[in-house]
Design a protein around this motif. Structure first.
Motif, PDB file in Angstrom:
ATOM      1  N   LEU A  69     158.380  27.746  69.629  1.00 28.34           N
ATOM      2  CA  LEU A  69     158.646  26.317  69.421  1.00 28.34           C
ATOM      3  C   LEU A  69     157.429  25.483  69.778  1.00 28.34           C
ATOM      4  N   MET A  70     156.727  25.907  70.831  1.00 21.74           N
ATOM      5  CA  MET A  70     155.528  25.178  71.221  1.00 21.74           C
ATOM      6  C   MET A  70     154.498  25.188  70.093  1.00 21.74           C
ATOM      7  N   LEU A  71     154.310  26.345  69.467  1.00 22.99           N
ATOM      8  CA  LEU A  71     153.372  26.440  68.340  1.00 22.99           C
ATOM      9  C   LEU A  71     153.764  25.468  67.240  1.00 22.99           C
ATOM     10  N   LEU A  72     155.074  25.426  66.946  1.00 24.37           N
ATOM     11  CA  LEU A  72     155.562  24.526  65.890  1.00 24.37           C
ATOM     12  C   LEU A  72     155.284  23.072  66.272  1.00 24.37           C
ATOM     13  N   PHE A  73     155.590  22.718  67.510  1.00 23.89           N
ATOM     14  CA  PHE A  73     155.404  21.328  67.935  1.00 23.89           C
ATOM     15  C   PHE A  73     153.927  20.946  67.977  1.00 23.89           C
ATOM     16  N   VAL A  74     153.085  21.897  68.376  1.00 26.40           N
ATOM     17  CA  VAL A  74     151.646  21.620  68.371  1.00 26.40           C
ATOM     18  C   VAL A  74     151.191  21.322  66.949  1.00 26.40           C
ATOM     19  N   PHE A  75     151.700  22.116  66.019  1.00 29.03           N
ATOM     20  CA  PHE A  75     151.374  21.935  64.597  1.00 29.03           C
ATOM     21  C   PHE A  75     151.766  20.535  64.140  1.00 29.03           C
ATOM     22  N   PHE A  76     153.001  20.120  64.483  1.00 26.09           N
ATOM     23  CA  PHE A  76     153.467  18.797  64.074  1.00 26.09           C
ATOM     24  C   PHE A  76     152.740  17.689  64.820  1.00 26.09           C
ATOM     25  N   LEU A 134     158.989  31.488  64.520  1.00 25.54           N
ATOM     26  CA  LEU A 134     158.706  32.911  64.704  1.00 25.54           C
ATOM     27  C   LEU A 134     157.653  33.388  63.704  1.00 25.54           C
ATOM     28  N   LEU A 135     157.729  32.848  62.475  1.00 27.96           N
ATOM     29  CA  LEU A 135     156.699  33.191  61.496  1.00 27.96           C
ATOM     30  C   LEU A 135     155.333  32.685  61.962  1.00 27.96           C
ATOM     31  N   VAL A 185     163.932  25.656  60.074  1.00 28.28           N
ATOM     32  CA  VAL A 185     162.799  24.913  60.632  1.00 28.28           C
ATOM     33  C   VAL A 185     162.515  25.312  62.081  1.00 28.28           C
ATOM     34  N   PHE A 186     163.562  25.515  62.873  1.00 26.38           N
ATOM     35  CA  PHE A 186     163.329  25.688  64.307  1.00 26.38           C
ATOM     36  C   PHE A 186     163.536  27.113  64.834  1.00 26.38           C
TER      37      PHE A 186
END
Lengths: 267, 268
Positions: free
Chosen positions: A113-120, B22-23, B16-17
Motif C-alpha cells: 500500500l505504501m508503494l501505491l500511495f507513494v506513486f499517487f 501487490l503487482l 485498486v488497493f
C-alpha cells in the motif's frame, strides 16, 4: 493427572498474565525504575491525561476505526451479496483475492500500500496522513466483513427472497425485510471484528501514516523507542481495564443467551 | 434484479488497493529506478541469506514451542464443562486484546539488565544474566504474542472431537498414550496445521519483536524490509524484492502445510 493439568493451566496463565500485572504495578510506582517499587502514586496517570500527543492520537485512532469499520461493513456486505450470486469460477477468484490481505504478512500488505500511495503522492495531490490511513484500514477490514457475512448466505434458504417477491414485495423491500435480517448477525460480527482490528493495527498503519496523522499504536511505538516512561504503564493499565470490562460484559451476555437458548431447547 | 452489481464498488476497491499494490511490489522488485528490467535486486537478496535463515529458524522454534505449550492446554480446555470452557477461553484470550506493542514492552521491563527477573535472580545470588537483546528474548516475545493464535484453532478442532470416540478407543484397548497418538492427534491435525501457519507467518515477518527485544543485533526479514522503506537505507526496489521472497517462502510453507489438510486425509 487432574491435578497436574490444573498446575499446567496455572503455569500457562501465569506466563500470560504476569508481564501485564508487572506493567500495572509499576504504573503506580513513584520513580521511573522498572524493577524497584518505591512508593505509590497516580502521577503517571495525570501525566498521561495531560499528554496531548497521546490524547490526540487516541481520538484519531477512534475516528479512523469508526469510519473504517462503518465503510468496510457497507462495502463488504454489498460485496458479499454480489459475490454470493456469482458463478463458481469468478466467485473463487474474488474470494481468493479477498483472502490475500489476511494470508499475506501484514508487513507486505503495508509495504504494498505504501508503494501505491507513494506513486499517487508523486502524481496527484495525495499526502500521507488521514486519507491514506483510512484507505489502508478499509482495505484490511473489508475481507473480515466479507468472511463473516458470506457463511450467513449459505445458512439462508435461497427461496425466501423469491417468496417475498411473490408475496408482493419489491426487490428492495424484499431485500431489506427478508435478506438483511438473515445476514445481520454476520454483518454485526464483521463490523465488530473490523473495528477491533482497526483499533489494534500497528504494522499497516506504520507504513501508511504520515507524520500528520498518528494512531495510538504508532504513538506507543515511538514512546517505547525513546526513554523509559511509566506513562506507557499507565496507558497499558487503562487499556487492560477497558478490555477486561468489555470482555466480561460480552461473556455475561453470551452466557445468558446460551442459557436462554438451552431453556427453549434450541441450539 | 442484478445482485452481482452490488459487489461492483468492492471489486473496484479490491483491484485498486489489493491487486495493484501487490503487482507494484512485483514490478518494483524487477525494475530499476528508470523502469528497466533487472534481476539485480532479486539476486541482492542473497546477501541477506543469514538474516533469512535466522528469521526462519527463530520462527520455527517459536512455532514448535507454541505447539508444544498450546496442545495440552487446548486439549484440557476442550474437555472441560461447557460453562467453564467459555470462561477459561475468555481468560486465555484476554491478553491478546491488549495491543501487542504493550505486551512486548512488558517483556522489555522484565528482561532488562536491571529488570525484575535479574533482580530476583540477584537476590538468590545469581546473575545478572544478559536476557534482553538475545535471540532467546526474540523467541520468547514471539511465543508470548502468538501463543493464542495456536490455542484457538487447536481448541476449536478439539472441542468437536466426540467424547465417545475417545471412550471407544479406550474400550477397544488403547491406553491413554495410544489414544492420544492414534485417535486424538490425527483428528486434531487440521487445527495443528492452521495453528502452525497462524503462528509462523507473523513470527517470520515481525520487525517489532526483534527490534524491542532483540536490540539491533538480531535483525529479521521484517527489519530488513522496514529499513528499505522507512529506515536509513531507503531502497524500495530491494525492499520489494525481499518482500517477494518472503511471500514465496510463506507460500511454499503453506503449500506443504496444506498437504496435511483434512481434505487429503479423506483421500488416503
Amino acid at each position: 493427572m487432574k491435578k497436574l493439568g490444573k498446575i499446567y493451566i496455572g503455569l500457562v496463565l501465569m506466563f500470560l498474565y504476569v508481564p501485564i500485572f508487572v506493567l500495572i504495578v509499576f504504573s503506580f510506582n513513584e520513580t521511573k525504575s522498572r524493577s524497584v517499587f518505591s512508593g505509590f502514586t497516580f502521577d503517571w496517570y495525570e501525566k498521561l491525561f495531560r499528554n496531548e500527543i497521546i490524547i490526540s492520537s487516541l481520538i484519531n485512532t477512534i475516528i479512523i476505526a469508526v469510519l473504517a469499520s462503518i465503510i468496510s461493513t457497507i462495502l463488504g456486505t454489498l460485496a458479499a451479496i454480489g459475490i454470493n450470486s456469482m458463478k463458481k469460477f469468478p466467485k473463487a477468484v474474488v474470494l481468493n483475492v479477498t483472502n490475500m490481505p489476511i494470508i499475506n504478512p501484514e508487513i507486505v500488505t503495508g509495504v504494498s500500500l505504501m508503494l501505491l500511495f507513494v506513486f499517487f503522492a508523486a502524481r496527484m495531490n495525495l499526502e500521507f496522513g488521514f486519507v491514506t490511513l483510512l484507505i489502508a484500514h478499509i482495505t484490511f477490514d473489508v475481507p473480515y466483513v466479507i468472511l463473516n457475512v458470506m457463511p450467513k448466505f449459505k445458512q439462508m434458504n435461497p427461496h425466501l427472497y423469491e417468496a417475498a417477491q411473490d408475496l408482493g414485495c419489491g426487490p428492495f423491500k424484499a431485500f431489506v425485510k427478508v435478506v438483511l435480517p438473515e445476514i445481520m448477525p454476520g454483518v454485526v460480527s464483521g463490523f465488530l471484528m473490523a473495528f477491533t482490528y482497526s483499533l489494534d493495527d500497528f504494522i499497516i498503519s506504520y507504513f501508511t501514516s504520515g507524520s500528520t496523522s498518528q494512531t495510538l499504536p504508532i504513538t506507543i511505538y515511538s514512546m517505547t523507542r525513546r526513554k523509559v516512561s511509566p506513562e506507557i504503564n499507565a496507558l497499558s493499565t487503562l487499556i487492560f481495564l477497558v478490555v477486561v470490562v468489555v470482555l466480561v460484559i460480552k461473556h455475561v451476555i453470551e452466557t445468558k443467551q446460551a442459557k436462554r437458548n438451552e431453556a427453549y431447547g434450541r441450539d | 434484479m442484478k445482485l452481482k452489481a452490488f459487489s461492483a464498488p468492492y471489486l473496484v476497491w479490491m483491484i485498486v488497493f489489493i491487486v495493484v499494490p501487490l503487482l507494484m511490489v512485483v514490478y518494483f522488485a524487477f525494475t530499476t529506478d528508470n523502469g528497466e528490467f533487472t534481476l539485480e535486486y532479486i539476486s541482492d537478496v542473497g546477501q541477506y541469506a543469514n538474516i533469512f535463515m535466522r528469521s526462519i529458524w527463530l520462527a520455527i522454534i517459536a512455532t514448535i514451542i507454541c505447539l508444544v505449550v498450546a496442545y495440552p492446554l487446548s486439549y484440557m480446555l476442550s474437555r472441560m464443562s461447557k460453562h467453564t470452557q467459555s470462561t477459561m477461553l475468555m481468560i486465555v484470550m484476554l491478553p491478546m486484546w491488549m495491543n501487542f506493542l504493550l505486551r512486548t514492552y512488558a517483556w522489555m521491563t522484565l528482561l532488562g539488565n536491571n529488570g525484575i527477573i535479574n533482580q530476583l535472580l540477584g537476590m538468590i545470588g545469581l546473575g545478572p544474566f544478559k536476557l534482553i537483546n538475545t535471540e532467546g528474548a526474540v523467541v520468547l516475545g514471539m511465543v508470548y504474542n502468538y501463543l493464542p493464535f495456536m490455542i484457538l484453532p487447536l481448541y476449536s478442532v478439539m472441542v468437536k472431537i466426540d467424547k465417545s470416540v475417545i471412550e471407544a478407543a479406550n474400550d477397544l484397548g488403547c491406553n491413554s498414550f495410544h489414544t492420544m497418538f492414534r485417535v486424538i492427534f490425527p483428528l486434531s491435525l487440521p487445527g495443528v496445521t492452521s495453528g502452525i501457519t497462524m503462528v509462523f507467518v507473523p513470527a517470520i515477518s515481525t520487525f517489532i519483536i526483534s527490534r524491542m527485544l532483540g536490540g539491533g543485533s538480531n535483525l529479521l526479514i521484517g527489519d530488513l524490509i522496514e529499513m528499505q522503506f522507512l529506515g536509513n537505507s531507503y531502497n524500495p526496489h530491494l525492499g520489494a524484492a525481499i518482500s517477494m521472497v518472503l511471500m514465496v517462502i510463506i507460500l511454499v510453507i503453506m503449500t506443504v502445510m496444506n498437504q496435511f489438510s483434512p481434505d487429503d486425509q479423506v483421500l488416503i
